[in-house]
Enzyme design. Structure first.
Site, PDB file in Angstrom:
ATOM      1  N   ASN A  47      88.848  27.157  -1.293  1.00 40.01           N
ATOM      2  CA  ASN A  47      88.216  25.873  -1.023  1.00 40.01           C
ATOM      3  C   ASN A  47      88.981  25.243   0.147  1.00 40.01           C
ATOM      4  O   ASN A  47      90.058  24.683  -0.036  1.00 40.01           O
ATOM      5  CB  ASN A  47      88.304  25.018  -2.293  1.00 40.01           C
ATOM      6  CG  ASN A  47      87.635  23.673  -2.132  1.00 40.01           C
ATOM      7  OD1 ASN A  47      87.218  23.297  -1.037  1.00 40.01           O
ATOM      8  ND2 ASN A  47      87.552  22.940  -3.224  1.00 40.01           N
TER       9      ASN A  47
ATOM     10  N   ARG B  62      84.007  27.973  -1.426  1.00 43.23           N
ATOM     11  CA  ARG B  62      83.251  26.744  -1.644  1.00 43.23           C
ATOM     12  C   ARG B  62      82.920  26.170  -0.274  1.00 43.23           C
ATOM     13  O   ARG B  62      83.821  25.928   0.543  1.00 43.23           O
ATOM     14  CB  ARG B  62      84.084  25.748  -2.435  1.00 43.23           C
ATOM     15  CG  ARG B  62      83.369  24.428  -2.554  1.00 43.23           C
ATOM     16  CD  ARG B  62      84.221  23.397  -3.237  1.00 43.23           C
ATOM     17  NE  ARG B  62      83.513  22.136  -3.251  1.00 43.23           N
ATOM     18  CZ  ARG B  62      84.057  20.967  -2.935  1.00 43.23           C
ATOM     19  NH1 ARG B  62      85.322  20.887  -2.587  1.00 43.23           N
ATOM     20  NH2 ARG B  62      83.342  19.874  -2.977  1.00 43.23           N
TER      21      ARG B  62
ATOM     22  N   HIS C 222      78.626  18.076  -5.282  1.00 44.30           N
ATOM     23  CA  HIS C 222      79.102  18.402  -6.642  1.00 44.30           C
ATOM     24  C   HIS C 222      78.121  19.313  -7.382  1.00 44.30           C
ATOM     25  O   HIS C 222      78.145  19.386  -8.618  1.00 44.30           O
ATOM     26  CB  HIS C 222      79.265  17.137  -7.524  1.00 44.30           C
ATOM     27  CG  HIS C 222      80.468  16.318  -7.235  1.00 44.30           C
ATOM     28  ND1 HIS C 222      80.486  14.960  -7.449  1.00 44.30           N
ATOM     29  CD2 HIS C 222      81.700  16.643  -6.803  1.00 44.30           C
ATOM     30  CE1 HIS C 222      81.672  14.479  -7.127  1.00 44.30           C
ATOM     31  NE2 HIS C 222      82.431  15.476  -6.734  1.00 44.30           N
TER      32      HIS C 222
ATOM     33  N   ARG D  62      86.089   5.632  -2.069  1.00 43.84           N
ATOM     34  CA  ARG D  62      84.786   5.465  -1.408  1.00 43.84           C
ATOM     35  C   ARG D  62      83.979   4.341  -2.063  1.00 43.84           C
ATOM     36  O   ARG D  62      84.016   4.188  -3.286  1.00 43.84           O
ATOM     37  CB  ARG D  62      83.981   6.768  -1.496  1.00 43.84           C
ATOM     38  CG  ARG D  62      84.409   7.798  -0.483  1.00 43.84           C
ATOM     39  CD  ARG D  62      83.707   9.133  -0.711  1.00 43.84           C
ATOM     40  NE  ARG D  62      84.622  10.119  -1.240  1.00 43.84           N
ATOM     41  CZ  ARG D  62      84.269  11.289  -1.736  1.00 43.84           C
ATOM     42  NH1 ARG D  62      83.012  11.646  -1.762  1.00 43.84           N
ATOM     43  NH2 ARG D  62      85.181  12.118  -2.206  1.00 43.84           N
TER      44      ARG D  62
ATOM     45  N   ALA E  78      92.574   6.518 -11.252  1.00 40.85           N
ATOM     46  CA  ALA E  78      92.045   5.854 -12.458  1.00 40.85           C
ATOM     47  C   ALA E  78      93.154   5.549 -13.465  1.00 40.85           C
ATOM     48  O   ALA E  78      93.122   4.506 -14.120  1.00 40.85           O
ATOM     49  CB  ALA E  78      90.974   6.732 -13.096  1.00 40.85           C
TER      50      ALA E  78
ATOM     51  N   GLU F 292      84.327  24.772 -11.580  1.00 39.24           N
ATOM     52  CA  GLU F 292      83.574  25.190 -10.396  1.00 39.24           C
ATOM     53  C   GLU F 292      84.033  26.561  -9.902  1.00 39.24           C
ATOM     54  O   GLU F 292      83.231  27.349  -9.408  1.00 39.24           O
ATOM     55  CB  GLU F 292      83.753  24.143  -9.282  1.00 39.24           C
ATOM     56  CG  GLU F 292      83.034  22.837  -9.604  1.00 39.24           C
ATOM     57  CD  GLU F 292      83.608  21.637  -8.863  1.00 39.24           C
ATOM     58  OE1 GLU F 292      84.678  21.155  -9.286  1.00 39.24           O
ATOM     59  OE2 GLU F 292      83.003  21.198  -7.882  1.00 39.24           O
TER      60      GLU F 292
HETATM   61  P1  AMP Z   1      89.504  14.934 -10.106  1.00 38.95           P
HETATM   62  O1  AMP Z   1      89.123  14.484  -8.723  1.00 38.95           O
HETATM   63  O2  AMP Z   1      88.347  15.497 -10.886  1.00 38.95           O
HETATM   64  O3  AMP Z   1      90.724  15.806 -10.132  1.00 38.95           O
HETATM   65  O4  AMP Z   1      89.911  13.609 -10.913  1.00 38.95           O
HETATM   66  C1  AMP Z   1      90.965  12.779 -10.484  1.00 38.95           C
HETATM   67  C2  AMP Z   1      90.898  11.476 -11.256  1.00 38.95           C
HETATM   68  O5  AMP Z   1      91.014  11.757 -12.662  1.00 38.95           O
HETATM   69  C3  AMP Z   1      92.012  10.491 -10.924  1.00 38.95           C
HETATM   70  O6  AMP Z   1      91.477   9.201 -10.738  1.00 38.95           O
HETATM   71  C4  AMP Z   1      92.883  10.529 -12.146  1.00 38.95           C
HETATM   72  O7  AMP Z   1      93.548   9.306 -12.374  1.00 38.95           O
HETATM   73  C5  AMP Z   1      91.864  10.790 -13.222  1.00 38.95           C
HETATM   74  N1  AMP Z   1      92.507  11.254 -14.442  1.00 38.95           N
HETATM   75  C6  AMP Z   1      93.128  12.431 -14.679  1.00 38.95           C
HETATM   76  N2  AMP Z   1      93.681  12.424 -15.922  1.00 38.95           N
HETATM   77  C7  AMP Z   1      93.398  11.215 -16.475  1.00 38.95           C
HETATM   78  C8  AMP Z   1      93.667  10.580 -17.728  1.00 38.95           C
HETATM   79  N3  AMP Z   1      94.374  11.201 -18.661  1.00 38.95           N
HETATM   80  N4  AMP Z   1      93.204   9.312 -17.930  1.00 38.95           N
HETATM   81  C9  AMP Z   1      92.502   8.680 -16.966  1.00 38.95           C
HETATM   82  N5  AMP Z   1      92.216   9.226 -15.780  1.00 38.95           N
HETATM   83  C10 AMP Z   1      92.645  10.468 -15.529  1.00 38.95           C
END
Ligand code: AMP
Length: 398
Positions: free
Chosen positions: A10, A90, A179, A240, A282, A385
């Site tokens: 990727n 990807r 996605h 974003r 998050a 993915e």
């Molecule tokens: P991704 O782009 O799919 O890797 O997701 C990243 C996002 O998932 C970030 O905002 C992280 O803070 C959130 N994230 C991962 N683990 C947790 C968790 N245990 N609780 C809340 N958010 C999470």
């Protein structure tokens, strides 16, 4: 372990994620990341057998090529070269040309480069990674799996903007969606949960990560999705903005902003980061909210409200529903965010299964709510993915 390992790549503009995937089981025996390409601190790191390793990339330039060369020697040193059957890439944008996974030859590579107009940050980087991999693995077939391909089944009423039709015919301006590989995978897994063939089931797939999108999947096919011409549309995301009134852009340009400043702000300084004034992550938002941070609370509210509104609108797109799927880093792990979204869905009869919702995290799938009114469940399905890329590559080999 089977004999069918696929190297999944990727390529981003300054990074390269890689994984060696068993195409039968989806297990990743090696995962890694090259990053800071183009900078003196370019580095490659990987995890094998629970052990993490990291190495600087000392070459002055062409870090994609050097990272891939290092992957070649790594795979050799692990004794896995003979088991490697394909390389799966990807690729972000396949335009209207690519509706499914394809084997890469010179003409496919040229098409991917031509589509740079639609994805200027992503497709040139993808093409760079493909070229480097073709040089490094000349004997292996290479496949391109497109983020946009799954959404090519959207009907014109879903992909057409309310704008002059020449903008579509001349420039290809329409909703493409992204996605797709994730929405494809989780909708297939969700069909197993509701015990129906995917061709006879309707799902709303909610991928919430740093990037976030919702997809209405009818009978296994995407019929609408929240990302658009670019991955900036739809939900609010880590950095974003998601959907906004295009009049805001004209307003800022008239105030003297350059278009680069406007789009840098919308892509990199908005979302969780912009609304909270704190972080794009998050977990950071939830922690700060617990400590009474008002900006974090607002970011949480804007995010969850918008997800719930999209889910509501996709009920209309689908007409009937078998399940809502939460996936992506946030969707798979964040109990408070899922709980808040589910609280809006009471209007559709959804009642949270508190124990199920609390248990579904860290890679665990599970039902988190049910609706007798809709005869549907809400569930968490961890996305994979890389496995789709490996499976589709091997399927074409056959
Ligand atoms: P991704 O782009 O799919 O890797 O997701 C990243 C996002 O998932 C970030 O905002 C992280 O803070 C959130 N994230 C991962 N683990 C947790 C968790 N245990 N609780 C809340 N958010 C999470």
């Amino acid at each position: 372990m089977t004999n069918s390992l696929v190297l999944v790549l990727n390529s981003g503009s300054s990074s390269l994620k890689f994984a060696l995937i068993d195409a039968a089981t989806g297990d990743a025996c090696l995962t890694g990341l090259g990053e800071c390409f183009g900078l003196p601190e370019a580095v490659i790191s990987w995890k094998y057998d629970g052990q993490k390793s990291e190495e600087a990339i000392s070459a002055p330039d062409n870090h994609h090529q050097h990272a891939i060369n290092r992957i070649v020697t790594l795979v050799e040193s692990l004794g896995m070269t003979d088991k490697l059957v394909a390389v799966g890439h990807r690729v972000v944008h396949g335009g209207e040309k690519f509706t499914s996974t394809v084997q890469i030859d010179d003409s496919v590579l040229a098409e991917i480069e031509n589509l740079a107009d639609l994805a200027p940050l992503h497709n040139p980087a993808g093409a760079k990674g493909i070229r480097a991999a073709m040089d490094a693995f000349p004997a292996l077939p290479q496949f391109a799996v497109f983020d946009t391909a799954f959404h090519q089944t959207m009907p014109p009423k879903a992909f057409t903007g309310g704008i002059a039709n020449e903008l579509y015919t001349e420039y290809g301006i329409r909703r493409y969606g992204f996605h797709g590989t994730s929405h494809y995978f989780v909708s297939r897994e969700a069909a197993k949960v509701v015990n129906k063939p995917v061709e006879e089931a309707n799902f709303i797939s909610v991928h919430l990560g740093n990037g976030a999108s919702v997809c209405a999947v009818r009978n296994g096919e995407s019929v609408d999705t929240s990302m658009g011409f670019t991955p900036l549309a739809g939900l609010m995301m880590g950095t974003r903005s998601g959907d906004l009134d295009p009049g805001i852009i004209e307003f800022l340009l008239k105030k003297g902003w350059t278009s680069e400043q406007v789009f840098d702000t919308l892509n990199k300084k908005s979302g969780f980061l912009g609304v909270s004034g704190l972080t794009s992550d998050a977990r950071g938002i939830l922690e700060a909210m617990e400590n009474g941070h008002e900006g974090a609370k607002l970011a949480f509210e804007v995010f969850t409200y918008r997800v719930a509104k999209y889910i509501g609108s996709y009920m209309v797109a689908l007409g009937s529903l078998d399940g809502i799927i939460f996936t992506g880093g946030i969707g798979e792990n964040s109990l408070p965010i899922r709980r808040e979204i589910l609280s809006y869905l009471k209007v559709f009869g959804f009642i949270e299964d508190e124990a199920g919702n609390e248990a579904a995290r860290f890679g665990a799938a599970g039902v988190v709510a049910t609706s007798a009114m809709m005869d549907a469940v809400a569930m968490v399905i961890p996305t994979n993915e890389e496995w789709v890329i490996a499976q589709q590559s091997v399927a074409l080999l056959k």
